[in-house]
Design an enzyme around this catalytic site. Structure first.
Site, short mmCIF file in Angstrom:
data_model
loop_
_atom_site.label_atom_id
_atom_site.label_comp_id
_atom_site.label_asym_id
_atom_site.label_seq_id
_atom_site.Cartn_x
_atom_site.Cartn_y
_atom_site.Cartn_z
N THR A 96 45.13 40.62 43.30
CA THR A 96 43.79 40.40 42.75
C THR A 96 42.85 40.11 43.91
O THR A 96 43.20 39.35 44.82
CB THR A 96 43.69 39.22 41.75
OG1 THR A 96 42.36 38.73 41.74
CG2 THR A 96 44.60 38.07 42.09
N ARG A 151 42.87 46.74 30.21
CA ARG A 151 42.71 46.50 28.77
C ARG A 151 43.94 46.87 27.95
O ARG A 151 43.88 46.98 26.75
CB ARG A 151 41.49 47.23 28.24
CG ARG A 151 40.23 46.80 28.97
CD ARG A 151 38.97 46.98 28.20
NE ARG A 151 37.87 46.44 28.98
CZ ARG A 151 36.62 46.51 28.64
NH1 ARG A 151 36.29 47.09 27.52
NH2 ARG A 151 35.67 45.98 29.39
N GLY A 157 42.73 45.10 37.05
CA GLY A 157 41.71 45.70 37.92
C GLY A 157 42.33 46.13 39.23
O GLY A 157 43.30 45.52 39.70
N ASP A 187 47.05 37.94 37.18
CA ASP A 187 47.43 37.01 36.13
C ASP A 187 47.86 37.70 34.81
O ASP A 187 48.97 37.48 34.31
CB ASP A 187 46.16 36.15 35.91
CG ASP A 187 46.42 35.00 35.00
OD1 ASP A 187 47.51 34.45 35.09
OD2 ASP A 187 45.53 34.69 34.18
N ASP A 237 40.37 38.38 43.64
CA ASP A 237 39.86 37.01 43.45
C ASP A 237 40.72 35.95 44.16
O ASP A 237 40.28 34.82 44.33
CB ASP A 237 39.80 36.67 41.95
CG ASP A 237 38.69 37.40 41.23
OD1 ASP A 237 37.99 38.21 41.87
OD2 ASP A 237 38.52 37.17 40.01
N ASP A 264 43.26 34.34 43.00
CA ASP A 264 43.35 33.16 42.14
C ASP A 264 44.75 32.91 41.57
O ASP A 264 44.89 32.29 40.52
CB ASP A 264 42.31 33.24 41.00
CG ASP A 264 42.47 34.48 40.14
OD1 ASP A 264 43.40 35.27 40.40
OD2 ASP A 264 41.67 34.65 39.21
N MET A 311 31.98 38.96 43.31
CA MET A 311 32.98 38.78 42.25
C MET A 311 33.67 37.43 42.41
O MET A 311 33.56 36.78 43.47
CB MET A 311 33.99 39.91 42.28
CG MET A 311 33.44 41.15 41.61
SD MET A 311 34.66 42.44 41.44
CE MET A 311 33.80 43.58 40.39
N GLY A 312 34.39 37.03 41.41
CA GLY A 312 35.05 35.71 41.39
C GLY A 312 34.82 35.12 40.03
O GLY A 312 33.78 34.54 39.76
N ARG A 313 35.78 35.34 39.18
CA ARG A 313 35.65 35.01 37.76
C ARG A 313 35.82 33.50 37.54
O ARG A 313 34.92 32.83 37.06
CB ARG A 313 36.78 35.76 37.07
CG ARG A 313 36.71 35.81 35.63
CD ARG A 313 37.70 36.84 35.16
NE ARG A 313 37.01 38.01 34.73
CZ ARG A 313 36.83 38.34 33.44
NH1 ARG A 313 37.34 37.60 32.51
NH2 ARG A 313 36.16 39.41 33.12
O1 F6P Z 1 39.83 40.07 38.56
C1 F6P Z 1 39.21 40.82 39.53
C2 F6P Z 1 37.79 41.15 39.14
O2 F6P Z 1 37.29 41.89 40.19
C3 F6P Z 1 36.91 39.95 38.77
O3 F6P Z 1 36.37 39.32 39.90
C4 F6P Z 1 35.87 40.60 37.91
O4 F6P Z 1 35.33 39.68 36.98
C5 F6P Z 1 36.62 41.65 37.18
O5 F6P Z 1 37.73 41.99 37.99
C6 F6P Z 1 35.79 42.88 36.89
O6 F6P Z 1 36.55 43.77 36.15
P1 F6P Z 1 36.05 45.18 35.60
O7 F6P Z 1 36.65 46.20 36.49
O8 F6P Z 1 36.59 45.23 34.22
O9 F6P Z 1 34.56 45.20 35.64
#
Ligand code: F6P
Length: 359
Positions: free
Chosen positions: A137, A74, A10, A115, A139, A141, A181-183
């Site tokens: 990232t 992806r 991302g 990651d 996040d 993380d 956000m924050g998985r």
């Molecule tokens: O990993 C960063 C992040 O922003 C997460 O917080 C979130 O779940 C994900 O990417 C969203 O990704 P996408 O762009 O596939 O919706």
């Protein structure tokens, strides 16, 4: 020497600042050539997608969000998915990627990613590709660095949103829930929540109890507060509950989260009778101009990645260990997630101020 640079996963504010710093340092300090790889590792499949990077075409991008190279979260060359006759096939395309890296004349690769992309970079390094990783990232993380670029900008965006939600919540005497956000890690929710004066902060690391959340909001009303603000990280879950998943891959991997804000908002409404509204900030947190902190950090990361290449310290990831930029082996960088400590200083301090974490 000719090096390649790609952004994977991302996007995050500051990607362009890294690309610019890699390009300028490689060209001005070492006289190397820089090839930008388009759309992450996808650009190394056949036909390859690349563009020559110069000091000229990386001009004016320091403060621009997104990535001029494109990215995808992806495309894993070690488990590349294609659909043949309506059937999904997973193939290891790494031999093709290795061949294309050599055909392109790339002697080393800078991989800017989180990651997932750093795991791929590590895999490439194990196959003999000279690789340097740059941690990215929003996040925040990744455990092997004090902070990733993009995070601070996301916190700024989320805090600004909270400032705005406070005023409308107060006018209408509402509870407003903001999903951020924050998985797996609740850093954005925690830091923006504290900076934006949220009353309740729900994060993945602290499974929440809705009763405690409702109690806190009712107490606030009783003591005269007209409105309340609840921050929910998208990966938060109730005690014994599940994350709110929007899309899963066939192998069960969670592709998209979302919806926990709505769930929490509707529970609050049911339990308290308050007028509740839910806002999902979503990709606003990933877009836009990087804040000065991220511009500087991303620039330092990009320049340090080139220095590591010059020292032939392949298989390393640049890491911010204040006040210096150092490096750590990629293998250790992808090992551990950097999570909020539920008993750590920040959470305890916030609880001392009366912030409720649903416990
Ligand atoms: O990993 C960063 C992040 O922003 C997460 O917080 C979130 O779940 C994900 O990417 C969203 O990704 P996408 O762009 O596939 O919706």
């Amino acid at each position: 020497m000719r090096i390649g640079v790609l952004s994977g996963g991302g996007d995050a504010p500051g990607l362009n600042a890294v690309i610019r710093a890699v390009t300028k340092t490689a060209i001005f300090k070492y006289g190397w050539e820089v090839t930008g790889i388009i759309d992450g590792f996808e650009g190394l499949l056949s036909p390859t997608k690349t563009r020559q990077l110069t000091s000229w075409n990386t001009r004016g991008i320091l403060f621009v969000g997104g990535t001029i190279l494109g990215t995808t979260n992806r495309g894993n060359p070690f488990a590349h998915k294609t659909t043949v006759n309506g059937k999904e096939i997973i193939e290891d395309m790494s031999p093709l990627v290795l061949n294309n890296i050599s055909e392109l004349g790339l002697e080393a690769l800078v991989v800017i990613g989180g990651d997932g992309s750093l795991k791929i970079a590590h895999g490439m390094h194990k196959l003999g590709v000279p690789v340097i990783g740059v941690p990215k990232t929003i996040d925040n993380d990744l455990d092997a660095t004090f902070v990733t670029f993009g995070f601070q900008t996301a916190v700024d965006t989320a805090t600004e949103a909270l400032d705005k939600l406070h005023t409308t919540a107060e006018s209408h005497q509402r509870v407003i829930v903001l999903e951020l956000m924050g998985r797996y890690a609740g850093w954005i929710a925690l830091e923006a929540g504290i900076s934006g004066s949220a009353d309740v902060i729900l994060i993945p690391e602290i499974p929440f109890n809705m009763e405690k959340v409702a109690e806190k909001l009712l107490e606030r009303k009783k003591s005269g507060s007209k409105s309340s603000i609840v921050v929910v990280a998208e990966g938060a879950k109730a005690v014994g509950g599940e994350m709110a998943v929007r899309e899963k891959a066939k192998d069960g991997y969670v592709l998209r989260l979302g919806g926990m804000g709505e769930i929490v908002g509707s529970e609050i409404g049911k339990r308290t009778g308050f007028d509740v509204r839910v806002t999902v900030l979503g990709h606003l947190q990933r877009g836009g101009s990087p804040c000065p902190f991220d511009r500087l950090l991303a620039t330092r990361y990009g320049a340090a990645a080139v220095e590591l290449l010059a020292q032939k310290k392949y298989g390393e990831m640049v890491s911010y260990q204040p006040p210096d930029i150092k490096s750590v082996p990629l293998a250790s960088a992808i090992d551990a997630l950097r999570l909020v400590d539920p008993e750590g200083d920040l959470v305890k301090m916030a609880e001392g101020l009366g912030v409720n974490f649903g416990r």
